[in-house]
Design an enzyme around this catalytic site. Structure first.
Site, PDB file in Angstrom:
ATOM      1  N   GLU A  41       1.961 -52.131   3.636  1.00 42.66           N
ATOM      2  CA  GLU A  41       2.710 -53.033   4.517  1.00 42.66           C
ATOM      3  C   GLU A  41       1.836 -53.460   5.696  1.00 42.66           C
ATOM      4  O   GLU A  41       0.998 -52.699   6.179  1.00 42.66           O
ATOM      5  CB  GLU A  41       3.962 -52.317   5.030  1.00 42.66           C
ATOM      6  CG  GLU A  41       4.849 -53.173   5.918  1.00 42.66           C
ATOM      7  CD  GLU A  41       6.055 -52.423   6.456  1.00 42.66           C
ATOM      8  OE1 GLU A  41       7.072 -53.071   6.727  1.00 42.66           O
ATOM      9  OE2 GLU A  41       5.980 -51.174   6.608  1.00 42.66           O
ATOM     10  N   LYS A 114      10.934 -58.685   2.814  1.00 46.43           N
ATOM     11  CA  LYS A 114      11.601 -57.404   3.060  1.00 46.43           C
ATOM     12  C   LYS A 114      13.086 -57.608   3.364  1.00 46.43           C
ATOM     13  O   LYS A 114      13.449 -58.309   4.311  1.00 46.43           O
ATOM     14  CB  LYS A 114      10.903 -56.719   4.229  1.00 46.43           C
ATOM     15  CG  LYS A 114      11.371 -55.308   4.545  1.00 46.43           C
ATOM     16  CD  LYS A 114      10.520 -54.739   5.689  1.00 46.43           C
ATOM     17  CE  LYS A 114      10.844 -53.299   6.008  1.00 46.43           C
ATOM     18  NZ  LYS A 114       9.977 -52.800   7.113  1.00 46.43           N
ATOM     19  N   CYS A 156       8.609 -50.731   2.428  1.00 46.30           N
ATOM     20  CA  CYS A 156       8.856 -49.686   3.418  1.00 46.30           C
ATOM     21  C   CYS A 156      10.322 -49.272   3.552  1.00 46.30           C
ATOM     22  O   CYS A 156      10.818 -48.524   2.725  1.00 46.30           O
ATOM     23  CB  CYS A 156       8.259 -50.093   4.768  1.00 46.30           C
ATOM     24  SG  CYS A 156       7.994 -48.682   5.887  1.00 46.30           S
TER      25      CYS A 156
END
Length: 276
Positions: A41, A114, A156
């Site tokens: 990330e 994300k 994440c």
């Protein structure tokens, strides 16, 4: 059987230096036989002041890390997963935390923004509200094919939402890509446990490239992992930038799911009753 590599980085605010590190580690991974390479990330830039991202990040079309990754994929004939790059939104007010999958021809075949922003209250560690600077994804879950494998994309904090990975696996994903910049507060307790859980409950490989180290007051946990569908750690990193590699076999996914067919055994719960 395909060799996957996860690159562990310590990205900083210096994009040019980050790019130089990325290029060196990608070339190292390919020398070791990698056909699919994943970055962590925020591979292009990592800042202490998240509110500076909209000012310092570039639009996707101008991002130099993405351009480098496209060039490397085409030159080296590999599949390259950018982990995630922070790129300015169209209105310039926030950034996208965006993953790209690039083919050996240098073509971007998939993008994923994300879904779950890191909006948390960690007690003594303080609050962190990622959504102040990062716009949550709007297009939902994404799967793409790379080197004969179906990749399920995530980033994440998505790791904490098992329904995303169940949906990806049910739709055919065999390898869960989970690039991260994980907190050293929660990392020792949660990181590997959650990675193994996502692998085991979906019968999938997990490739988790991570940011490591401390820079400009930003600390990240490191400990990149590649994990088998049965939860075995196939490759692991420590606390420094490096490359880890493992063989990934589609038949192992198929056989694991035949032996433990939890995806096909899911039942609708319906209304939950409270017994008294």
């Amino acid at each position: 059987m395909t060799v996957f590599a996860a690159l562990q980085l310590c990205s900083t605010s210096d994009v040019a230096q980050n790019n130089a590190t990325i290029e060196g580690l990608v070339r190292d991974a390919v020398r070791q036989g990698a056909r699919v390479v994943s970055l962590p990330e925020a591979a292009n830039i990592l800042l202490k002041d998240q509110m500076a991202y909209p000012r310092l990040c570039l639009p996707e079309a101008e991002d130099t890390t993405l351009a480098l990754c496209v060039s490397l994929a085409a030159e080296l004939g590999i599949w390259l997963h950018t982990g995630s790059l922070l790129v300015r939104t169209e209105d310039g007010k926030r950034v996208w935390n965006r993953a790209h999958v690039i083919s050996p021809e240098g073509r971007i075949i998939a993008c994923y923004d994300k879904l779950h922003t890191f909006d948390v209250a960690l007690g003594g560690a303080g609050d962190f509200i990622e959504s102040r600077a990062v716009s949550p994804g709007e297009k939902g879950a994404v799967i793409c094919d790379a080197a004969g494998h179906a990749l399920g994309l995530s980033i994440c904090y998505d790791l904490r939402f098992p329904y995303l990975f169940r949906a990806l696996a049910t739709a055919g994903a065999e390898v869960m890509m989970i690039p991260a910049s994980f907190s050293p507060i929660t990392g020792p307790l949660h990181w590997e446990v959650l990675l193994k859980a996502r692998a085991i409950e979906t019968g999938s490989y997990v490739v988790a490239a991570a940011q490591c180290g401390t820079r400009d007051g930003v600390a990240t946990f490191g400990q990149s992992r590649i994990i088998s569908p049965m939860g075995e750690v196939l490759a692991s990193a420590g606390d420094a930038p490096c490359v880890i590699l493992a063989d990934i076999d589609a038949e192992t996914v198929a056989s694991t799911r035949r032996r433990l067919p939890v995806l096909s055994q899911t039942r609708e719960i319906g209304e939950v009753s409270y017994a008294s």
